[in-house]
Every structure is written in C-alpha cells, then in structure tokens.
Design a protein around this motif. Structure first.
Motif, PDB file in Angstrom:
ATOM      1  N   UNK A  36     -26.753  -0.077  10.384  1.00  0.00           N
ATOM      2  CA  UNK A  36     -27.324  -0.677   9.179  1.00  0.00           C
ATOM      3  C   UNK A  36     -26.269  -1.391   8.345  1.00  0.00           C
ATOM      4  N   UNK A  37     -25.009  -1.294   8.787  1.00  0.00           N
ATOM      5  CA  UNK A  37     -23.910  -1.810   7.958  1.00  0.00           C
ATOM      6  C   UNK A  37     -24.036  -3.306   7.693  1.00  0.00           C
ATOM      7  N   UNK A  38     -24.437  -4.078   8.717  1.00  0.00           N
ATOM      8  CA  UNK A  38     -24.473  -5.538   8.519  1.00  0.00           C
ATOM      9  C   UNK A  38     -25.541  -5.930   7.505  1.00  0.00           C
ATOM     10  N   UNK A  39     -26.616  -5.136   7.437  1.00  0.00           N
ATOM     11  CA  UNK A  39     -27.670  -5.447   6.462  1.00  0.00           C
ATOM     12  C   UNK A  39     -27.132  -5.207   5.047  1.00  0.00           C
ATOM     13  N   UNK A  40     -26.461  -4.053   4.886  1.00  0.00           N
ATOM     14  CA  UNK A  40     -25.917  -3.748   3.555  1.00  0.00           C
ATOM     15  C   UNK A  40     -24.855  -4.774   3.163  1.00  0.00           C
ATOM     16  N   UNK A  41     -24.038  -5.171   4.139  1.00  0.00           N
ATOM     17  CA  UNK A  41     -22.978  -6.140   3.842  1.00  0.00           C
ATOM     18  C   UNK A  41     -23.586  -7.489   3.461  1.00  0.00           C
ATOM     19  N   UNK A  42     -24.645  -7.893   4.183  1.00  0.00           N
ATOM     20  CA  UNK A  42     -25.270  -9.195   3.917  1.00  0.00           C
ATOM     21  C   UNK A  42     -25.850  -9.249   2.509  1.00  0.00           C
ATOM     22  N   UNK A  43     -26.337  -8.104   2.021  1.00  0.00           N
ATOM     23  CA  UNK A  43     -26.969  -8.080   0.702  1.00  0.00           C
ATOM     24  C   UNK A  43     -25.969  -7.837  -0.430  1.00  0.00           C
ATOM     25  N   UNK A  44     -24.782  -7.371  -0.067  1.00  0.00           N
ATOM     26  CA  UNK A  44     -23.801  -7.017  -1.101  1.00  0.00           C
ATOM     27  C   UNK A  44     -23.319  -8.239  -1.862  1.00  0.00           C
ATOM     28  N   UNK A  45     -22.904  -8.006  -3.094  1.00  0.00           N
ATOM     29  CA  UNK A  45     -22.343  -9.090  -3.883  1.00  0.00           C
ATOM     30  C   UNK A  45     -20.900  -8.761  -4.223  1.00  0.00           C
ATOM     31  N   UNK A  46     -20.080  -9.819  -4.189  1.00  0.00           N
ATOM     32  CA  UNK A  46     -18.638  -9.609  -4.360  1.00  0.00           C
ATOM     33  C   UNK A  46     -18.315  -9.024  -5.730  1.00  0.00           C
ATOM     34  N   UNK A  47     -19.140  -9.359  -6.744  1.00  0.00           N
ATOM     35  CA  UNK A  47     -18.800  -8.924  -8.095  1.00  0.00           C
ATOM     36  C   UNK A  47     -19.424  -7.565  -8.442  1.00  0.00           C
ATOM     37  N   UNK A  48     -20.054  -6.892  -7.440  1.00  0.00           N
ATOM     38  CA  UNK A  48     -20.683  -5.596  -7.727  1.00  0.00           C
ATOM     39  C   UNK A  48     -19.616  -4.589  -8.105  1.00  0.00           C
ATOM     40  N   UNK A  49     -19.940  -3.755  -9.092  1.00  0.00           N
ATOM     41  CA  UNK A  49     -18.947  -2.811  -9.606  1.00  0.00           C
ATOM     42  C   UNK A  49     -19.604  -1.437  -9.659  1.00  0.00           C
ATOM     43  N   UNK A  50     -18.979  -0.459  -9.014  1.00  0.00           N
ATOM     44  CA  UNK A  50     -19.544   0.895  -9.008  1.00  0.00           C
ATOM     45  C   UNK A  50     -19.065   1.691 -10.202  1.00  0.00           C
ATOM     46  N   UNK A  51     -19.976   2.311 -10.896  1.00  0.00           N
ATOM     47  CA  UNK A  51     -19.601   3.319 -11.885  1.00  0.00           C
ATOM     48  C   UNK A  51     -20.415   4.571 -11.557  1.00  0.00           C
ATOM     49  N   UNK A  52     -19.951   5.724 -12.013  1.00  0.00           N
ATOM     50  CA  UNK A  52     -20.701   6.966 -11.802  1.00  0.00           C
ATOM     51  C   UNK A  52     -22.045   6.863 -12.510  1.00  0.00           C
ATOM     52  N   UNK A  53     -23.132   7.167 -11.817  1.00  0.00           N
ATOM     53  CA  UNK A  53     -24.436   7.102 -12.489  1.00  0.00           C
ATOM     54  C   UNK A  53     -24.495   8.052 -13.697  1.00  0.00           C
ATOM     55  N   UNK A  54     -25.374   7.710 -14.643  1.00  0.00           N
ATOM     56  CA  UNK A  54     -25.372   8.454 -15.900  1.00  0.00           C
ATOM     57  C   UNK A  54     -25.970   9.845 -15.786  1.00  0.00           C
ATOM     58  N   UNK A  55     -27.056   9.962 -15.040  1.00  0.00           N
ATOM     59  CA  UNK A  55     -27.758  11.250 -15.074  1.00  0.00           C
ATOM     60  C   UNK A  55     -28.515  11.475 -13.792  1.00  0.00           C
TER      61      UNK A  55
END
Ligand SMILES: [Fe+2]
Ligand SMILES: [Fe+2]
Lengths: 126, 328
Positions: free
Chosen positions: B309-328
């Motif tokens: 499934x990696x290529x699907x996730x990679x195709x949809x990913x955006x370069x400027x996406x930024x991970x933060x810990x979810x709030x709750x």
C-alpha cells in the motif's frame, strides 16, 4: 517459501515469512498527519469532537471521517481540522479557571433581592 | 477485541519512587479523586510506558483480529450474514485506528507501533494466532471472543487515561453489536441440523483453551500489579475477569445443550466461583512467543499490506505535511 494458509486470499498474496531481523517497514510520516474530527448528529445540534483520522489532506480526512465516525447512527454534518492547526491550552494552566465558578457576580444566582423586598414591605405595612 | 494488559513474566514493578515526589503525589491524588489524566499532563515514566504497551497491544489485537474473521466474508452463508460480518470486521479495523490514536497521544507514532508489530517486539491477543477453520469458528469468535473482549474493555474504560477511556466508550458501544450478531450466528447453528450442531461443537472444543487463555495467566503466576491498579491502568485482575466471563457465558452455552471440553468446569455455589482445569500455560507462552498455528501468517499479511500500500500513500502525500501529536 510463501506462507501457506487456509485462506485462499492469503495464498494469492504469495507472502513471505517476516525474517527475524526485520527492520522498520514504515518511516516517520508514512501514515500521514492527523485531523481532528467534529461530528454533528442532527441539524440544530452542536458539532462535537469525536476523534481523529490520519490523512494526507483535508479532503481525504473528510472521506475517512465519514467512514470512521458516520457509519452508524445519525449524522448530518462533519468538520475536519488538521491537528497541527489547533492551539491547545496547557493543562498546567487549568488553575487560572479555579476561582471562576465562585464568581457569583457573574451569575443570576448572585442577585437575590426577595428578602429585601419582603423586609421593606413588612416594615411599611407596620 | 482484546485480552488482558499482558504483563510479561520478568517485568519489574514500576519504580515510581525515583520520580519527582511532589508531581507524583499530585498525579496519584488526581487519580484517587476519580479524575482523568490527559495527554500533556505530567505522568510517571512507568505509567506512560505501560499505557503505551497496553493500548498498542490492544490496537494490534483489533487489526490482527480482523484477519481470521475476514477469511469468511466471501463465504458467509447468505447476504445478511455477509453484510453483518463486513460491518463487524470494518468496526474492528476502526477500533485499531481509534486505539492507535489514543496511544499516539502518549508519544509513540503509529508508524513505530506498526513496525514493532511486524518485527515481533509488540504483542497482540493470543487468540488471533488460531485459524477460523469453519463458519462455526466465526460464530465462536463473534460470540465468545467478543464477549471476553467486552469484559476486558468495559473494565478498562473506567481507567485513568482520558483518550483511552474515550476510545473505549465508542468501542464498547460497537462491540455490543458484535456480541449480538455473534450470538445470533451461534444460536442459529446450535438450533440447526445435527451437522450444524456438530460443526459448532467442534469449533467450541477447538476454541476453549484459547478462550481460557484469553485473560492471561492466573493471578497466582503473574507479576505485581498493585501500582498499575492504583494508577488505574489495570482495572481488574486476570482471574476476576475470567470468573466474570465464565459466569456470564457458560450458562448461555450450556442452555443450548452444547458441552465444553473441561470435565471439571462447574460453579461452586457456596463460593460463587467457577472451578475449572487450569489451561496449559506453556502452550500460551509458546504461542505468544511466535510459535502458534498462525503467528507467521498474521505478521506476513500485515507486512504485505503495509508494503504494497506504500505507493498509494506516497502518491497522496504532500511535501508540506507536518505531523504533530494528536490532541485527544
Ligand atoms: Fe473491537
Ligand atoms: Fe468486536
């Protein structure tokens, strides 16, 4: 040798056994950022925070939120917000609100006049 | 579905004493008052560690647990049963997502949790290392494994960590449908033809030992859990949950004229406790350490799913996406 299963779908995968020294399959960020989901059950009610989804964009987050938080019961609307865009208060600052419930001057219950009126009436009748 | 906050043999009693005593006292007082701990609160390292381990194992159990039942979606007997099983399996994967996010709030990323599932560092409930050989296995899983999971999850939903409790509240609500649909399949087979009853009896015989293993080793054998219980991480002992399960569900099996493969199994009316033959715990440890009938298959399938499934996730990913810990 591929894994042999009772399940023909698994056999079609031709999957190999995971080796003992398996390294990481996923790198940081592979599962995308997270979005906070807000759910409104019926028109007129408020949207409430129900959880998160991982998604690459707000459009995908919305599609996944419909599946994850709208698949049973009633739903009239959903909001999604990227977790990175939410500013959260620090729980350590919770104490700034500690005295708020006792601020009776902000409460209707803080204004009781009946006793005064009754006393006034009693005095003026007498 | 899930069994037991499995504390591995040899695990040490958490050492809370070396932490900041003032913050520790505040933390413990908050829990004693019945208040919840939220993600960015101060918490003892041992609390964080055990909760991550427990919620992560729970999440893995949901996602791996969907595999044995998933086998039967394409072969479910009839359209309604197929719809119900699809809905149930989708719920279980949804539970995994909810639980992974609860664990993420404690600082471990979902990617790391799945890496540790695949490389075997992190465990999941032992029952899912057994195959669903017939449709009757689906009945036994949906009725009894989900029932056991509910006993555990209802207990945990009263724990001290806010995000885990919130996830469990939603999960328990969905589990009640799993139990009902499982019981329905179970009763249909039990009240069906002699072939159907026979198939169900055989499935019960196969699953009884894994079910007795479900809540983990007897309290006599397990490690100290006093601190974890005071911190409301572990809410009931393995034996208490096992007794609760037997008391609620053995009568529902017996009332259908089915038997369980344990001649010692009975309720001692004077104590209210169930008596049973101690299951073989060597088998339990052997399976949890990787040598059950389906361990290799489960992990191989999970790995393939992530890799392919990696290529699907990679195709949809955006370069400027930024991970933060979810709030709750
Ligand atoms: Fe579940
Ligand atoms: Fe379930």
């Amino acid at each position: 040798m591929p894994i042999l299963s009772l399940d023909p779908r698994v056999n079609r995968l031709q999957a190999e056994q995971v080796s003992d020294d398996q390294g990481p399959v996923l790198a940081a960020g592979d599962h995308w950022p997270s979005y906070q989901v807000f759910h409104q059950r019926r028109r007129g009610e408020k949207h409430s925070s129900v959880g998160i989804v991982h998604a690459p964009s707000s459009e995908m987050a919305m599609a996944l939120a419909k599946e994850q938080y709208g698949r049973r019961g009633e739903t009239s609307n959903l909001w999604v917000v990227c977790s990175a865009d939410v500013l959260e208060m620090d729980y350590a600052d919770e104490d700034v609100f500690r005295t708020t419930p006792s601020k009776s001057y902000r409460d209707p219950a803080g204004y009781k006049v009946n006793e005064k009126i009754d006393a006034f009436k009693a005095k003026n009748q007498g | 579905m899930y069994g037991g906050g499995y504390v591995p043999v040899g695990a040490e009693e958490p050492k809370a004493a070396i932490e900041n005593p003032e913050l520790l006292a505040q933390f413990e007082a908050r829990i004693a008052r019945g208040e919840k701990i939220e993600p960015r609160d101060w918490m003892p390292a041992a609390y964080r560690k055990q909760l991550i381990r427990m919620i992560e194992q729970h999440a893995h159990s949901e996602i791996i647990g969907s595999l044995p039942e998933g086998t039967w979606i394409t072969r479910a007997p009839g359209f309604r049963r197929k719809l119900a099983l699809m809905a149930k399996v989708q719920d279980e994967v949804g539970h995994a997502q909810l639980l992974y996010s609860a664990a993420e709030t404690l600082g471990k990323s979902r990617e790391d949790m799945i890496n540790d599932l695949i490389n075997g560092k992190s465990k999941y409930s032992n029952v899912f290392n057994y195959p669903a050989e017939t449709w009757a296995d689906v009945a036994v899983i949906g009725f009894l494994i989900d029932a056991a999971a509910i006993v555990n999850q209802v207990a945990n939903s009263k724990g001290s960590y806010g995000p885990y409790c919130r996830a469990l509240e939603r999960i328990c609500y969905e589990e009640s449908f799993h139990l009902k649909q499982g019981h329905s399949v179970f009763v249909w087979l039990a009240t069906g033809t002699s072939m159907q009853r026979d198939m169900l009896q055989q499935a019960l015989n196969r699953w009884w030992e894994p079910i007795m293993h479900f809540f983990g080793p007897s309290d006599k054998m397990s490690q100290h859990t006093e601190t974890l219980m005071r911190w409301k991480v572990k809410m009931a002992t393995n034996d208490v949950m096992r007794q609760q399960f037997l008391n609620m569900y053995v009568p529902k099996i017996w009332e259908l004229g089915l038997s369980l493969p344990d001649p010692q199994l009975r309720k001692d009316e004077s104590t209210g406790q169930w008596l049973f033959t101690e299951p073989n715990w060597d088998t339990f440890f052997k399976v949890i350490n990787g040598d059950g009938p389906c361990n290799r298959e489960r992990l191989a399938v999970r790995k393939v799913a992530e890799e392919r499934g990696a290529w699907v996730r990679a195709a949809l990913s955006r370069a400027d996406a930024r991970y933060v810990t979810p709030l709750a």
